[in-house]
Write an enzyme that holds these catalytic residues in place. Sequence first.
Site, PDB file in Angstrom:
ATOM      1  N   GLY A 117       0.810  -1.211   0.000  1.00 15.53           N
ATOM      2  CA  GLY A 117       0.000   0.000   0.000  1.00 15.53           C
ATOM      3  C   GLY A 117       0.842   1.259   0.000  1.00 15.53           C
ATOM      4  O   GLY A 117       2.010   1.250   0.397  1.00 15.53           O
ATOM      5  N   ASN A 118       0.246   2.356  -0.458  1.00 14.59           N
ATOM      6  CA  ASN A 118       0.923   3.647  -0.448  1.00 14.59           C
ATOM      7  C   ASN A 118      -0.094   4.772  -0.577  1.00 14.59           C
ATOM      8  O   ASN A 118      -1.231   4.554  -1.022  1.00 14.59           O
ATOM      9  CB  ASN A 118       1.990   3.750  -1.545  1.00 14.59           C
ATOM     10  CG  ASN A 118       1.664   2.910  -2.762  1.00 14.59           C
ATOM     11  OD1 ASN A 118       0.830   3.294  -3.582  1.00 14.59           O
ATOM     12  ND2 ASN A 118       2.290   1.747  -2.871  1.00 14.59           N
ATOM     13  N   THR A 133       8.837   3.476   1.234  1.00 10.66           N
ATOM     14  CA  THR A 133       8.834   2.067   0.866  1.00 10.66           C
ATOM     15  C   THR A 133       9.320   1.220   2.037  1.00 10.66           C
ATOM     16  O   THR A 133       9.995   1.712   2.949  1.00 10.66           O
ATOM     17  CB  THR A 133       9.733   1.826  -0.366  1.00 10.66           C
ATOM     18  OG1 THR A 133       9.540   0.498  -0.841  1.00 10.66           O
ATOM     19  CG2 THR A 133      11.199   2.035  -0.037  1.00 10.66           C
ATOM     20  N   THR A 162       8.029   5.563  -1.804  1.00 12.72           N
ATOM     21  CA  THR A 162       7.413   4.338  -2.279  1.00 12.72           C
ATOM     22  C   THR A 162       7.803   4.039  -3.721  1.00 12.72           C
ATOM     23  O   THR A 162       7.939   4.948  -4.551  1.00 12.72           O
ATOM     24  CB  THR A 162       5.878   4.417  -2.178  1.00 12.72           C
ATOM     25  OG1 THR A 162       5.302   3.273  -2.827  1.00 12.72           O
ATOM     26  CG2 THR A 162       5.332   5.663  -2.855  1.00 12.72           C
ATOM     27  N   SER A 163       7.945   2.771  -4.028  1.00 14.31           N
ATOM     28  CA  SER A 163       8.328   2.364  -5.383  1.00 14.31           C
ATOM     29  C   SER A 163       7.192   2.550  -6.377  1.00 14.31           C
ATOM     30  O   SER A 163       7.412   2.502  -7.590  1.00 14.31           O
ATOM     31  CB  SER A 163       8.768   0.896  -5.379  1.00 14.31           C
ATOM     32  OG  SER A 163       7.697   0.059  -4.945  1.00 14.31           O
ATOM     33  N   GLU A 164       5.970   2.767  -5.888  1.00 15.05           N
ATOM     34  CA  GLU A 164       4.818   2.920  -6.781  1.00 15.05           C
ATOM     35  C   GLU A 164       4.388   4.377  -6.939  1.00 15.05           C
ATOM     36  O   GLU A 164       3.276   4.650  -7.384  1.00 15.05           O
ATOM     37  CB  GLU A 164       3.644   2.078  -6.272  1.00 15.05           C
ATOM     38  CG  GLU A 164       3.915   0.588  -6.328  1.00 15.05           C
ATOM     39  CD  GLU A 164       2.694  -0.254  -6.010  1.00 15.05           C
ATOM     40  OE1 GLU A 164       2.044  -0.727  -6.951  1.00 15.05           O
ATOM     41  OE2 GLU A 164       2.396  -0.433  -4.813  1.00 15.05           O
ATOM     42  N   HIS A 183      -3.599   3.735  -2.378  1.00 14.21           N
ATOM     43  CA  HIS A 183      -3.491   2.407  -2.994  1.00 14.21           C
ATOM     44  C   HIS A 183      -3.411   1.356  -1.896  1.00 14.21           C
ATOM     45  O   HIS A 183      -2.640   1.500  -0.938  1.00 14.21           O
ATOM     46  CB  HIS A 183      -2.252   2.326  -3.881  1.00 14.21           C
ATOM     47  CG  HIS A 183      -1.908   0.922  -4.293  1.00 14.21           C
ATOM     48  ND1 HIS A 183      -2.819   0.072  -4.888  1.00 14.21           N
ATOM     49  CD2 HIS A 183      -0.752   0.212  -4.172  1.00 14.21           C
ATOM     50  CE1 HIS A 183      -2.241  -1.091  -5.131  1.00 14.21           C
ATOM     51  NE2 HIS A 183      -0.991  -1.035  -4.698  1.00 14.21           N
ATOM     52  N   HIS A 185      -4.806  -3.105  -0.818  1.00 12.35           N
ATOM     53  CA  HIS A 185      -5.159  -4.437  -1.316  1.00 12.35           C
ATOM     54  C   HIS A 185      -6.306  -5.049  -0.510  1.00 12.35           C
ATOM     55  O   HIS A 185      -6.167  -6.143   0.045  1.00 12.35           O
ATOM     56  CB  HIS A 185      -3.938  -5.364  -1.251  1.00 12.35           C
ATOM     57  CG  HIS A 185      -2.686  -4.764  -1.801  1.00 12.35           C
ATOM     58  ND1 HIS A 185      -1.464  -4.866  -1.176  1.00 12.35           N
ATOM     59  CD2 HIS A 185      -2.470  -4.028  -2.921  1.00 12.35           C
ATOM     60  CE1 HIS A 185      -0.543  -4.234  -1.885  1.00 12.35           C
ATOM     61  NE2 HIS A 185      -1.127  -3.713  -2.941  1.00 12.35           N
ATOM     62  N   HIS A 245      -3.779  -7.294  -8.581  1.00 11.58           N
ATOM     63  CA  HIS A 245      -2.949  -6.459  -7.708  1.00 11.58           C
ATOM     64  C   HIS A 245      -3.741  -5.861  -6.548  1.00 11.58           C
ATOM     65  O   HIS A 245      -3.548  -6.249  -5.403  1.00 11.58           O
ATOM     66  CB  HIS A 245      -2.296  -5.356  -8.550  1.00 11.58           C
ATOM     67  CG  HIS A 245      -1.285  -4.555  -7.804  1.00 11.58           C
ATOM     68  ND1 HIS A 245      -0.439  -3.662  -8.424  1.00 11.58           N
ATOM     69  CD2 HIS A 245      -0.981  -4.477  -6.488  1.00 11.58           C
ATOM     70  CE1 HIS A 245       0.347  -3.095  -7.524  1.00 11.58           C
ATOM     71  NE2 HIS A 245       0.031  -3.569  -6.340  1.00 11.58           N
TER      72      HIS A 245
END
Length: 358
Positions: A117-118, A133, A162-164, A183, A185, A245
Amino acid sequence: MKPVISLRDLEEMLRQGRDVRALPPDAILTPSARDFLRELESNGALKPRSSTGTAAAQPAQGAEAKPQPPAQPLSSKSPRAELEAFFHSAWCRELKEQMCDIGRRLWERAYVDGNGGNIAIRVGEDLALCTPTLVSKGFMKPEDMCLVDFEGNQLFGNKKRTSEILMHLQMMKAQPKDVASVHCHPPYATAFAVVGITPPTCVIPEYEVFVSVAVAPYRTPGTPEMAKLVADLVDKYNTILMGNHGVVTWSHNNVEEAYWRAEIIEAYCRTLMVAAHLGRPINTLTPQQLKDLLKIKECLGFVDPRYGLQECELCHNDDWRPGVTCQVPAKPETTVGYDPEAEALVQAITDEIMAQLK
């Protein structure tokens, strides 16, 4: 000599997290500084000042002014000293605390696991705060947050961003109204994303008003390809199911609303799955009832691709179950009748032409 307070002085105080009401009693305000304080007063952040133009008396003990954003939005091209002061300002601190709070709520609801998540919040022309991250969203601290530009370059922050982040930034570029995105899940909504099905419409009012959902096919998380697929949908959808995802939502108001959408889509998908096991058909809203809800949604400024559709198009759910479709009357087939006289005339002309060719 009485101190003169300019607009720049007030802006600098805000960037440093200082209370702009803590001015010397004999301070003289420039016209622009006076207008700026009036604007803050109209927002409820300050008590009215006296007619002499000096700052009003200090508020009652324990009362605090709500932190305010800079009078002029900053950008990645702003002086580094200003960006650093901004990153450590009271206003940014409040946003960081909100991100930590929402991260904790995501974790407590099992919408995220591990370091998943981010969260991102637009804070300037091309600036965003984002979560770090490799940190559990349930245990973040304000000092963990990062400041990035819209190319993904990290400007400030003790931890790596964060990588996203590219996905959040591409969403903000594609949708100027996007001020915050979340974001996560959540399992029931992610189940729909895994099978690539958009949840059916015309079932629950809150879902119809607050979210508009699309499915983006899978691409490797954090890649420009994934970012583009999601960003291409945010013009008409505020909730995207990311294939295999998770979910990403955005808001034109604040990060809290973006989080609400994650709650709403998850509760909706869970309700549908439970209802599907009760052995009875799911009752649905009528197209007219949905049309009434869409009017409310449009007034709230939420995006939805169904604005302007005919009633008979509103409750069509191909992926889940057949809905109402618009019936277009078929055109009657035209048939050519047999005319013996015309046929005889054509045959006579043909015979004459053939005789002349011999």
